[in-house]
Design a protein around this motif. Structure first.
Motif, PDB file in Angstrom:
ATOM      1  N   GLY A 310      24.517  -5.890   3.602  1.00 42.56           N
ATOM      2  CA  GLY A 310      23.796  -5.599   2.361  1.00 42.56           C
ATOM      3  C   GLY A 310      24.135  -6.575   1.271  1.00 42.56           C
ATOM      4  N   HIS A 311      25.412  -6.989   1.228  1.00 43.74           N
ATOM      5  CA  HIS A 311      25.811  -7.969   0.212  1.00 43.74           C
ATOM      6  C   HIS A 311      25.127  -9.311   0.462  1.00 43.74           C
ATOM      7  CE1 HIS A 311      28.803 -10.803  -1.728  1.00 43.74           C
ATOM      8  NE2 HIS A 311      28.426 -10.031  -2.715  1.00 43.74           N
ATOM      9  N   MET A 312      25.019  -9.699   1.714  1.00 42.68           N
ATOM     10  CA  MET A 312      24.320 -10.949   2.033  1.00 42.68           C
ATOM     11  C   MET A 312      22.839 -10.870   1.642  1.00 42.68           C
ATOM     12  SD  MET A 312      25.917 -11.991   5.732  1.00 42.68           S
ATOM     13  CE  MET A 312      27.639 -12.490   5.905  1.00 42.68           C
ATOM     14  N   ARG A 313      22.238  -9.710   1.829  1.00 46.19           N
ATOM     15  CA  ARG A 313      20.833  -9.570   1.442  1.00 46.19           C
ATOM     16  C   ARG A 313      20.661  -9.712  -0.075  1.00 46.19           C
ATOM     17  NH1 ARG A 313      20.919  -5.378   5.659  1.00 46.19           N
ATOM     18  NH2 ARG A 313      19.859  -6.288   7.475  1.00 46.19           N
ATOM     19  N   ARG A 314      21.597  -9.176  -0.848  1.00 47.20           N
ATOM     20  CA  ARG A 314      21.543  -9.337  -2.302  1.00 47.20           C
ATOM     21  C   ARG A 314      21.589 -10.831  -2.666  1.00 47.20           C
ATOM     22  NH1 ARG A 314      24.198  -4.307  -5.031  1.00 47.20           N
ATOM     23  NH2 ARG A 314      24.284  -2.813  -3.322  1.00 47.20           N
ATOM     24  N   GLN A 315      22.519 -11.551  -2.046  1.00 47.12           N
ATOM     25  CA  GLN A 315      22.632 -12.987  -2.312  1.00 47.12           C
ATOM     26  C   GLN A 315      21.358 -13.728  -1.897  1.00 47.12           C
ATOM     27  OE1 GLN A 315      26.242 -13.648   0.019  1.00 47.12           O
ATOM     28  NE2 GLN A 315      27.397 -14.009  -1.870  1.00 47.12           N
ATOM     29  N   ALA A 316      20.810 -13.347  -0.748  1.00 49.14           N
ATOM     30  CA  ALA A 316      19.603 -14.014  -0.248  1.00 49.14           C
ATOM     31  C   ALA A 316      18.439 -13.839  -1.215  1.00 49.14           C
ATOM     32  CB  ALA A 316      19.232 -13.462   1.128  1.00 49.14           C
ATOM     33  N   ILE A 317      18.270 -12.628  -1.727  1.00 48.42           N
ATOM     34  CA  ILE A 317      17.184 -12.374  -2.680  1.00 48.42           C
ATOM     35  C   ILE A 317      17.364 -13.214  -3.932  1.00 48.42           C
ATOM     36  CG2 ILE A 317      16.183 -10.622  -4.194  1.00 48.42           C
ATOM     37  CD1 ILE A 317      16.787  -8.590  -1.932  1.00 48.42           C
ATOM     38  N   SER A 318      18.607 -13.269  -4.441  1.00 51.65           N
ATOM     39  CA  SER A 318      18.858 -14.057  -5.649  1.00 51.65           C
ATOM     40  C   SER A 318      18.523 -15.528  -5.436  1.00 51.65           C
ATOM     41  CB  SER A 318      20.318 -13.916  -6.074  1.00 51.65           C
ATOM     42  OG  SER A 318      20.570 -14.608  -7.269  1.00 51.65           O
ATOM     43  N   HIS A 319      18.928 -16.079  -4.294  1.00 52.56           N
ATOM     44  CA  HIS A 319      18.648 -17.488  -4.011  1.00 52.56           C
ATOM     45  C   HIS A 319      17.166 -17.750  -3.745  1.00 52.56           C
ATOM     46  CE1 HIS A 319      22.584 -19.261  -4.138  1.00 52.56           C
ATOM     47  NE2 HIS A 319      23.095 -18.480  -3.185  1.00 52.56           N
ATOM     48  N   LEU A 369      21.289 -16.652   4.800  1.00 54.83           N
ATOM     49  CA  LEU A 369      21.971 -15.403   4.477  1.00 54.83           C
ATOM     50  C   LEU A 369      21.204 -14.193   5.009  1.00 54.83           C
ATOM     51  CD1 LEU A 369      23.056 -16.270   0.832  1.00 54.83           C
ATOM     52  CD2 LEU A 369      24.627 -15.629   2.670  1.00 54.83           C
ATOM     53  N   TRP A 370      19.879 -14.208   4.832  1.00 53.91           N
ATOM     54  CA  TRP A 370      19.077 -13.083   5.296  1.00 53.91           C
ATOM     55  C   TRP A 370      19.162 -12.950   6.822  1.00 53.91           C
ATOM     56  CZ3 TRP A 370      16.809  -9.336   2.373  1.00 53.91           C
ATOM     57  CH2 TRP A 370      16.036  -8.409   3.072  1.00 53.91           C
ATOM     58  N   ASP A 371      19.072 -14.073   7.492  1.00 53.07           N
ATOM     59  CA  ASP A 371      19.119 -14.049   8.960  1.00 53.07           C
ATOM     60  C   ASP A 371      20.486 -13.584   9.462  1.00 53.07           C
ATOM     61  OD1 ASP A 371      16.522 -14.875   9.045  1.00 53.07           O
ATOM     62  OD2 ASP A 371      16.977 -16.961   9.584  1.00 53.07           O
ATOM     63  N   GLU A 372      21.548 -14.016   8.786  1.00 51.64           N
ATOM     64  CA  GLU A 372      22.883 -13.590   9.202  1.00 51.64           C
ATOM     65  C   GLU A 372      23.044 -12.089   8.999  1.00 51.64           C
ATOM     66  OE1 GLU A 372      27.618 -14.692   8.451  1.00 51.64           O
ATOM     67  OE2 GLU A 372      26.023 -15.872   7.474  1.00 51.64           O
ATOM     68  N   ALA A 373      22.526 -11.571   7.883  1.00 56.62           N
ATOM     69  CA  ALA A 373      22.576 -10.134   7.649  1.00 56.62           C
ATOM     70  C   ALA A 373      21.787  -9.385   8.715  1.00 56.62           C
ATOM     71  CB  ALA A 373      22.028  -9.812   6.261  1.00 56.62           C
ATOM     72  N   GLU A 374      20.645  -9.946   9.106  1.00 48.72           N
ATOM     73  CA  GLU A 374      19.806  -9.309  10.120  1.00 48.72           C
ATOM     74  C   GLU A 374      20.517  -9.251  11.472  1.00 48.72           C
ATOM     75  OE1 GLU A 374      16.168  -7.402  11.315  1.00 48.72           O
ATOM     76  OE2 GLU A 374      17.234  -7.731   9.424  1.00 48.72           O
ATOM     77  N   SER A 375      21.300 -10.277  11.780  1.00 47.51           N
ATOM     78  CA  SER A 375      22.034 -10.283  13.053  1.00 47.51           C
ATOM     79  C   SER A 375      23.158  -9.258  13.059  1.00 47.51           C
ATOM     80  CB  SER A 375      22.607 -11.682  13.318  1.00 47.51           C
ATOM     81  OG  SER A 375      23.643 -11.987  12.400  1.00 47.51           O
ATOM     82  N   MET A 376      23.687  -8.919  11.875  1.00 48.65           N
ATOM     83  CA  MET A 376      24.779  -7.960  11.765  1.00 48.65           C
ATOM     84  C   MET A 376      24.267  -6.518  11.737  1.00 48.65           C
ATOM     85  SD  MET A 376      27.009  -9.932   8.855  1.00 48.65           S
ATOM     86  CE  MET A 376      28.122  -8.564   8.656  1.00 48.65           C
ATOM     87  N   ASP A 377      23.209  -6.296  10.963  1.00 51.64           N
ATOM     88  CA  ASP A 377      22.712  -4.934  10.734  1.00 51.64           C
ATOM     89  C   ASP A 377      21.200  -5.026  10.521  1.00 51.64           C
ATOM     90  OD1 ASP A 377      22.401  -2.272  10.162  1.00 51.64           O
ATOM     91  OD2 ASP A 377      23.264  -2.382   8.148  1.00 51.64           O
ATOM     92  N   PRO A 378      20.413  -5.073  11.582  1.00 53.33           N
ATOM     93  CA  PRO A 378      18.987  -5.373  11.469  1.00 53.33           C
ATOM     94  C   PRO A 378      18.191  -4.295  10.729  1.00 53.33           C
ATOM     95  CG  PRO A 378      19.587  -4.851  13.741  1.00 53.33           C
ATOM     96  CD  PRO A 378      20.854  -4.915  12.968  1.00 53.33           C
ATOM     97  N   GLN A 407       7.874 -16.177   1.221  1.00 56.14           N
ATOM     98  CA  GLN A 407       7.841 -17.531   1.769  1.00 56.14           C
ATOM     99  C   GLN A 407       9.201 -17.958   2.318  1.00 56.14           C
ATOM    100  OE1 GLN A 407       6.110 -20.692  -0.834  1.00 56.14           O
ATOM    101  NE2 GLN A 407       8.179 -21.561  -0.755  1.00 56.14           N
ATOM    102  N   ASP A 408      10.260 -17.666   1.589  1.00 54.91           N
ATOM    103  CA  ASP A 408      11.581 -18.188   1.942  1.00 54.91           C
ATOM    104  C   ASP A 408      12.342 -17.289   2.914  1.00 54.91           C
ATOM    105  OD1 ASP A 408      11.013 -20.235   0.190  1.00 54.91           O
ATOM    106  OD2 ASP A 408      12.116 -19.344  -1.489  1.00 54.91           O
ATOM    107  N   LEU A 409      12.156 -15.970   2.815  1.00 54.45           N
ATOM    108  CA  LEU A 409      12.914 -15.046   3.665  1.00 54.45           C
ATOM    109  C   LEU A 409      12.137 -14.571   4.879  1.00 54.45           C
ATOM    110  CD1 LEU A 409      14.724 -12.811   0.986  1.00 54.45           C
ATOM    111  CD2 LEU A 409      15.456 -14.989   1.987  1.00 54.45           C
ATOM    112  N   GLY A 410      10.826 -14.746   4.849  1.00 47.68           N
ATOM    113  CA  GLY A 410      10.015 -14.306   5.978  1.00 47.68           C
ATOM    114  C   GLY A 410       9.891 -12.802   6.076  1.00 47.68           C
ATOM    115  N   ILE A 411       9.933 -12.120   4.935  1.00 47.31           N
ATOM    116  CA  ILE A 411       9.787 -10.662   4.896  1.00 47.31           C
ATOM    117  C   ILE A 411       8.625 -10.303   3.981  1.00 47.31           C
ATOM    118  CG2 ILE A 411      12.250 -10.298   5.293  1.00 47.31           C
ATOM    119  CD1 ILE A 411      12.525  -9.631   2.298  1.00 47.31           C
ATOM    120  N   GLY A 412       8.236  -9.045   3.971  1.00 48.83           N
ATOM    121  CA  GLY A 412       7.236  -8.586   3.019  1.00 48.83           C
ATOM    122  C   GLY A 412       7.863  -8.353   1.661  1.00 48.83           C
ATOM    123  N   CYS A 413       7.063  -8.410   0.625  1.00 51.39           N
ATOM    124  CA  CYS A 413       7.537  -8.137  -0.732  1.00 51.39           C
ATOM    125  C   CYS A 413       6.343  -7.687  -1.562  1.00 51.39           C
ATOM    126  CB  CYS A 413       8.196  -9.371  -1.345  1.00 51.39           C
ATOM    127  SG  CYS A 413       8.931  -9.076  -2.985  1.00 51.39           S
TER     128      CYS A 413
END
Length: 540
Positions: A310-319, A369-378, A407-413
């Motif tokens: 979850g912390h990595m996802r926060r960082q990914a969104i900010s970046h 960061l997003w991909d690493e978070a996904e590999s840990m806790d999808p 565009q950058d994370l490959g997720i919906g928003c």
């Protein structure tokens, strides 16, 4: 030791690194909000102002949002008030003294009354403060009394403040606080008459204050009408015949009404007019720095933002947020990319706090960061919701933020709208928002501490994401009891390092005060906190 004293208008300027740097004012006025009484009776016109529906009762202990705040600061008078530049000036107080910055003696001026004719006494303040500070009364502003001895955020308590006679208050703090007089200009420290304690539910709709205006009527979701308080003899006497605060649900509508001569003051210029309003209105346009920051809060109740992933996802969104492009293209320079959790108009601000690199637009790092978070806790096929109220101008910037996130994370928003501001606040306060959400902070008083404690301190009334960190709380307490301003500033920066590590909120940009006024009014000044100073506006 020589007492530190606030005696006489402007005697206590608190020249420390915790305070607001002077900012300019706009409009046809001279920017001097301290010159009051001069305009009393100068005009009789009623000033119309764009606003919205307050979320809570209009009492000092409950009002903690901007629409209600604009009313409360004008129907109540505290011990001191803030002028246009954020300096403190005596109002009800005659003097505020301490020899050790822990035990304070406050002397009131004699002769003040509430609008119902009852006297303003030391007990009017003491009883109001004790009521708000007591957990049993469930007041939104309780947190602001956490610096008093005897305060508890976990059980009913009785803070160490007493009325020793009709005009004298003694207050005991839990630790030294040289800037205590600065706190006292915030509305939470306003007095209440006996009528409140006799029937709080009736008082909620028909408040009785001691400020420059009286609440004449409140038509919910439509307008609030303020009229001059005939019994007010303080330094903020109304120079107009009253103020109508109109609840708009579209900022473009308010702006068009102003252009058409049907509205006197617009508090927020819509983004559709950012590129043109200064040319259209000339000296009647307001675009000045203010003590206001926009963030997106990450609620602790969402499981996808918990733990290491979850912390990595926060960082990914900010970046993944391109702050430079959004502020330049969408906001036409009326916003500045955030570099910290406070504001550049506050002394002590810094753009190089360790961890602030999290605010840099970096698509590659964001994706990693997003991909690493996904590999840990999808979380799988995920859509990020960004919630806000739809009755103010937020969808455009949320859409822009979502564009780069997709565009950058490959997720919906997606933008998750709530029809009105108070509906959004209720969902947020009840922990019902399914996604991250907009958070704006307009400082209550001009100091670094006010951007940090009330928003991120454990249990604070405006800690909407329900963040809690013992380390952060301890650092705030250490800064609050620092022996000097320089030490306090360094400690508040260390507190921000903790926030950058945890990212309970993701800073976006600092917001200018962008307002406007019509040809029908004069002496319009927007203050340090981005609000117009209503009492000095004149209208024939």
């Amino acid at each position: 030791m020589t007492p530190r004293r606030l005696a006489g208008i402007g005697a206590f300027t608190v020249a420390s690194a915790l305070l607001l740097s002077a900012c300019g004012s706009s409009g046809s006025g001279d920017g001097d909000s301290t010159a009051t009484g001069e305009g009393d009776g100068a005009s009789s016109g009623v000033v119309s102002v764009s606003s919205g529906e307050p979320q809570n009762p209009l009492t000092p202990g409950m009002t903690n949002e901007v629409y209600g705040g604009l009313v409360v600061k004008n129907i109540y008078s505290g011990l001191v008030y803030y002028d246009a530049e954020g300096g403190i000036q005596n109002e009800v107080a005659e003097s505020i003294e301490s020899e050790d910055n822990t035990t304070w003696t406050i002397t009131l001026q004699d002769g003040w009354t509430f609008s119902d004719g009852t006297p303003v006494t030391a007990s009017s303040f003491v009883d109001a403060w004790k009521y708000t500070a007591d957990l049993d009364n469930a007041q939104n502003q309780q947190y602001f009394f956490n610096g008093f001895a005897g305060f508890s955020a976990e059980e009913s308590s009785d803070i160490a403040v007493e009325a020793t006679d009709e005009l004298t208050i003694t207050a005991e703090l839990s630790a030294p606080a040289a800037d205590f007089p600065l706190w006292l200009g915030y509305s939470a420290f306003s007095p209440l008459p006996e009528a409140f304690f006799e029937d709080p539910s009736t008082f909620d709709e028909t408040p009785i204050g001691n400020g420059p205006y009286v609440l004449d009527s409140w038509t919910h979701d439509q307008e609030i009408n303020l009229v001059p308080n005939e019994s007010y003899n303080g330094p903020r006497a109304a120079a107009n015949g009253g103020v109508d605060l109109l609840a708009y649900t579209e900022e473009d509508t308010a702006y068009n009404d102003l252009l058409g001569g049907n509205l006197d003051v617009v508090i927020n210029v819509p983004s559709s007019a950012f590129a043109t309003f200064e040319d259209e209105l000339g000296e009647r346009a307001v675009n000045q720095p203010s003590a206001l920051i926009q963030v997106v809060n990450v609620p602790e109740w969402l499981p996808e933002f918990q733990g290491e992933a979850g912390h990595m996802r926060r960082q990914a969104i900010s970046h993944a947020i391109d702050r430079d492009t959004i502020t330049e293209q969408l906001f036409a320079g009326s916003r500045t990319p955030a570099k910290d959790f406070t504001s550049p108009v506050i002394d002590g601000w810094s753009d190089d706090i360790p961890g602030s690199e999290m605010l840099a637009y970096d698509p590659a790092t964001a994706k990693e960061l997003w991909d690493e978070a996904e590999s840990m806790d999808p979380v799988g096929d995920y859509t990020l919701n960004i919630a806000s109220n739809a009755d103010s101008d937020h969808q455009d910037w949320i859409d822009a933020v979502c564009t780069t996130i997709r565009q950058d994370l490959g997720i919906g928003c997606e933008f998750a709208p709530y029809t009105t501001f108070d509906e959004f606040l209720d969902a947020r306060d009840n922990g019902e928002v399914d996604g991250i959400f907009r958070g704006g902070w307009q400082a209550d008083w001009p100091s670094m501490s006010n951007f940090l404690g009330p928003v991120y301190g454990t249990g604070a009334g405006s800690n909407d994401a329900q963040y809690s960190s013992e380390e952060f709380d301890a650092k705030l307490a250490e800064a609050g009891s620092a022996p000097d301003a320089e030490t306090a500033t360094a400690l508040y920066k260390e507190a921000q390092e903790i926030l950058f590590s945890d990212l309970p909120g993701i800073p976006l940009w600092y917001q200018n005060a962008t307002g406007a006024f019509s040809e029908n009014v004069e002496n319009v000044v927007f203050g340090w906190d981005s609000d117009p100073i209503l009492y000095q506006i004149t209208k024939e």
